[in-house]
Motif scaffolding. Structure first.
Motif, PDB file in Angstrom:
ATOM      1  N   GLU B  27       0.836  -1.192   0.000  1.00 36.35           N
ATOM      2  CA  GLU B  27       0.000   0.000   0.000  1.00 36.35           C
ATOM      3  C   GLU B  27       0.880   1.255   0.000  1.00 36.35           C
ATOM      4  N   ASP B  99      -6.552  -4.851  -1.670  1.00 32.40           N
ATOM      5  CA  ASP B  99      -7.661  -5.008  -0.725  1.00 32.40           C
ATOM      6  C   ASP B  99      -8.331  -6.362  -0.892  1.00 32.40           C
ATOM      7  N   ARG B 102      -6.312  -9.038   0.739  1.00 29.99           N
ATOM      8  CA  ARG B 102      -6.539  -9.010   2.193  1.00 29.99           C
ATOM      9  C   ARG B 102      -7.852  -9.710   2.536  1.00 29.99           C
TER      10      ARG B 102
END
Lengths: 121, 719
Positions: B27, B99, B102
């Protein structure tokens, strides 16, 4: 005397997997987190074989292989690099640097042992 | 086992922690990258993060994560190589992908659910970005890789074996990659029957020799069920630093043209060395291995002929072995001619003995040296001639397979026959005479021994009974065993039957061995009813008679419920035996050395000590003896010190008293002629070096005859 294998990878999970598999097969395992760390540890420990990742910070796998081959004691030890299928050019580069063979990631414990047996006996 | 699971679980946990760290780093890097889109270091970091997530993910079983990450990694690989620019769109997509990864990791812990459509849309957009083509290619590559793996293993378990000729010629700088060629050769050795020939012609003279280079190359002949691809896989790491030729030289089993064409085609065409018509020509010559080798040699641009010769040699050796196993001799010769030859060699041995003796008496140096020369040649000739008569017993064994199959079918039994030691060689005459006894024994095993399948099951045995036929050498003898795992012999029933038939007295005390020996008595059968297989009581006595005629011994071992083993102990050959020459007065006799245990002295004092009873105390064991002087009615004064030759027959030790033991003698057996054929105690005669005739004693029958005619001796002998 159990043979000593050094596993060099910046990923702790890969190191752990390699170390666990090899220890299970009766080898002694030394871990290093990148090329620089590996070279430093080589000065203190005697190893029989090295398994190294190619993509690593500080000193990458290619640089490490070249460095190891430059050491008289390790001129002829088996060095296996961990590659991915998208890195064919890297594979060639590694071979010219003096790598014995490669293992394509992802791999299973059995495949790892098969390759170790192939190059180390 | 649990240790392994623990290890993997720990690894999985480590992966999750690591992935979380990596995703955070990803990120940050991505956000930085947005500001400095050309920073190679940042691009490298993003790529490495993706790469690690993918690699470790797959290893710990997060295949979905690995697959998904692979797409993102592909995009960044292109960025790294400068083929794709870092755009806002790319970073947006990558962040979304991050994302999603994750979410996928959390999903594996059960914390969230994965929306697969999101994954698909991200991948779709990424592929659009990388201009579709290359991304698709990457997917294809993955598919190819995964598709290749099973095909390799599938072709590896092919059932028929193929012989390959492999030449492995590593580049001289092989060692600098840390490769040990011996390990590669060992790997080949594990694939099948393998022969490795090192070619050393490229090795330079010592002063020019560089031990760090590899100058040796190898020719390997490998018979394996693995495919040519599997062989090439062995050399995968040295692919680009060696010359590797893998060729099929011989293929077993029914030849499927298409398949064979493909295989050879794969191998040769892949090397680009052969055109299709050349291949077809080669295939037409499939059976002539030599020609193929020569042709293939030309294809190989004429490699060393010595290697070809060696290969052909190996091939021939194998073919030869195959032929011997099939019982097909190379030259067919009428057996009478062979017998004649053996006779002549026998005569020659006799004459040679005379020559040696004459030379020894004469003391003439020249004659002695000639005699020695002749002796050496005669022994070689004898051994050579004897070996011509030797045949592997396997041919007989294979006949019985059919017998077992047919008989067990007739009787409603399930019986398999296994054999062992089919390559054991025996004199041809012995093998021929063995046929009948073996048929009788096997029939008995099938009929009386092995039970019906239901009975076997009830007894806790496998339904399928086994008759095991084995042959092997034991000194100068060959042991043939017929084992079955059937019901075994019933001692009480045999004894009862024997008493009923008047073969033994009702009050006789018999050992197990003696009771089992009853089954060889003429007219003896315990079969409840006569079947067309056995039970008529002829058979086992024939076995005994035939084996006796071969100077062999039959032994029976049995355990009720567990099975029976019948052992035939046979001499290797009928024509010449090792004998022990002994002398009584002026007569010379031969005792077959195979039964002789030891020789001890017997003085007049010893005889007095035993009060004239014919027993001798040999190291604390009382051994009965037979005075051959008395048995053969030789009327001459015995010497002060006599010799006892102690023999062992049918597990009993019996001594034979002689005047003098001369020594070992290669005994050429001559039959005595029809008139003397039934004489007990003598099995033949032989001619000695000085021309005198010596009788060969038949120890078992001698013991029996003494037991019958001289009951008092029989008591002490215990027969």
């Amino acid at each position: 005397m159990a043979k000593v294998i050094m596993t060099v990878d910046d990923s702790a999970s890969v190191r752990q997997m390699v170390a666990f598999t090899l220890k299970g097969a009766g080898y002694t395992v030394v871990e290093a987190v990148d090329g620089k760390d590996a070279l430093a540890k080589l000065a203190q420990t005697q190893i029989n074989m090295m398994i190294t990742d190619l993509n690593m910070p500080n000193l990458d796998g290619i640089g490490l292989i070249k460095g190891v081959r430059a050491m008289p004691a390790y001129k002829f030890i088996p060095i296996v690099m961990l590659t991915t299928e998208s890195q064919d050019s890297k594979k060639q580069e590694g071979k010219s640097a003096g790598a014995t063979g490669w293992i394509v990631k992802p791999f299973k414990p059995d495949q790892l042992l098969a390759v170790v047996k192939k190059v180390l006996g | 086992m649990s240790g392994e699971d623990d290890g993997l679980d720990a690894g999985r946990e480590a992966f999750k922690e690591e992935a979380a760290e990596l995703l955070t780093e990803l990120e940050t890097s991505l956000l930085e990258l947005e500001e400095h889109p050309t920073d190679e270091d940042l691009i490298g970091r993003v790529f490495r993060a993706m790469h690690t997530v993918k690699g470790s993910g797959a290893m710990f079983g997060f295949d979905d994560i690995a697959e998904f990450t692979h797409e993102v990694e592909t995009a960044f690989d292109m960025v790294r190589m400068g083929k794709l620019a870092v755009t806002k769109e790319l970073t947006n997509l990558t962040l979304r992908a991050r994302d999603q990864i994750r979410t996928m990791i959390e999903a594996s812990e059960g914390k969230a659910t994965v929306d697969h459509s999101v994954s698909k849309s991200i991948i779709g957009s990424l592929q659009l970005l990388t201009k579709g083509g290359s991304a698709k290619a990457a997917v294809q590559e993955v598919e190819e890789v995964s598709a290749k793996k099973p095909s390799k293993t599938a072709s590896a378990d092919g059932s028929h074996s193929i012989t390959y000729r492999i030449r492995f010629k590593p580049a001289s700088d092989l060692f600098i990659t840390g490769t040990n060629p011996i390990l590669l050769l060992n790997e080949l050795r594990q694939m099948g029957s393998c022969m490795v020939i090192a070619q050393t012609d490229a090795i330079t003279r010592l002063e020019e020799f560089n031990p760090e280079t590899c100058a040796t190359y190898w020719d390997i002949i490998l018979t394996t069920t693995h495919s040519a691809n599997a062989i090439k896989d062995v050399f995968i790491f040295v692919d680009d630093m060696c010359e590797l030729h893998v060729e099929v030289v011989d293929e077993e089993g029914e030849y499927d043209e298409d398949e064979g064409y493909m295989k050879l085609g794969e191998i040769l065409a892949a090397r680009g060395d052969v055109k299709v018509d050349e291949l077809k020509k080669l295939l037409g010559k499939q059976k002539k291995v030599g020609e193929i080798l020569v042709d293939a040699g030309i294809v190989d641009s004429g490699h060393i002929e010595s290697a070809l010769a060696e290969q052909q040699h190996i091939k021939e050796v194998r073919e030869q072995r195959q032929k011997t196993a099939d019982g097909a001799a190379s030259i067919r010769v009428p057996s009478e001619r062979l017998d004649k030859l053996v006779d002549l060699v026998g005569e020659l041995v006799t004459v040679q003995a005379r020559l040696s003796q004459t030379a020894a008496i004469n003391g003439e140096v020249l004659l002695t040296s000639i005699a020695e020369e002749v002796e050496r040649l005669t022994w070689e000739l004898r051994d050579g001639t004897m070996s011509i008569r030797m045949l592997p017993i396997g041919t007989t064994f294979s006949k019985f397979k059919r017998l077992v199959r047919d008989l067990s079918n007739d009787l409603g039994k399930e019986i398999q026959m296994t054999t062992d030691g089919a390559e054991t060689e025996l004199d041809k005459t012995v093998i021929e005479k063995l046929n009948d006894p073996l048929v009788h024994i096997i029939r008995n095993s099938i009929d009386h021994g092995v039970e019906r399948p239901d009975v076997r099951e009830a007894a806790g045995k496998p339904r399928m009974g086994t008759v095991h036929l084995s042959a092997g050498h034991s000194g100068a003898n060959v042991l043939i065993k017929i084992e079955d795992d059937g019901a075994g012999l019933d001692k009480e029933r045999i004894l009862k039957k024997a008493i009923d038939n008047g073969l033994v007295a009702p009050d006789a005390e018999l050992s197990e061995k003696e009771i089992f020996g009853m089954i060889f008595a003429p007219g003896f059968s315990t079969a409840a009813k006569v079947t067309n297989v056995s039970g008529r009581g002829v058979g086992m006595d024939v076995v005994k008679k035939n084996i006796d005629a071969l100077r062999g011994i039959v032994e029976v071992k049995s355990k009720k419920g567990a099975g029976t083993t019948i052992t035939l102990r046979l001499p290797l050959t009928l024509a010449i035996i090792d004998g022990l020459l002994v002398k009584i007065a002026d007569e010379v006799f031969v005792i077959p050395l195979a039964v002789v245990e030891e020789c001890v002295e017997l003085s007049k004092k010893d005889i007095e000590r035993t009060h004239g009873r014919h027993v001798s105390n040999v190291r604390g064991v009382l051994i009965p003896y037979i005075r051959l002087r008395e048995h053969f009615l030789i009327d001459a004064e015995e010497p002060e010190m006599e010799q006892i030759v102690i023999t062992e027959v049918e597990d009993k030790k019996v001594g034979f008293v002689v005047d003098y033991v001369i020594g070992e003698h290669q005994t050429v057996i001559k039959t005595l002629g029809r008139v003397f054929k039934d004489i007990e105690g003598v099995s033949g005669a032989t001619i000695l070096g000085d021309g005198t005739v010596a009788l060969i004693m038949d120890i078992p029958s001698l013991v029996r005859s003494v037991a019958r005619h001289e009951p008092t001796v029989a008591d002490t002998v215990g027969v």
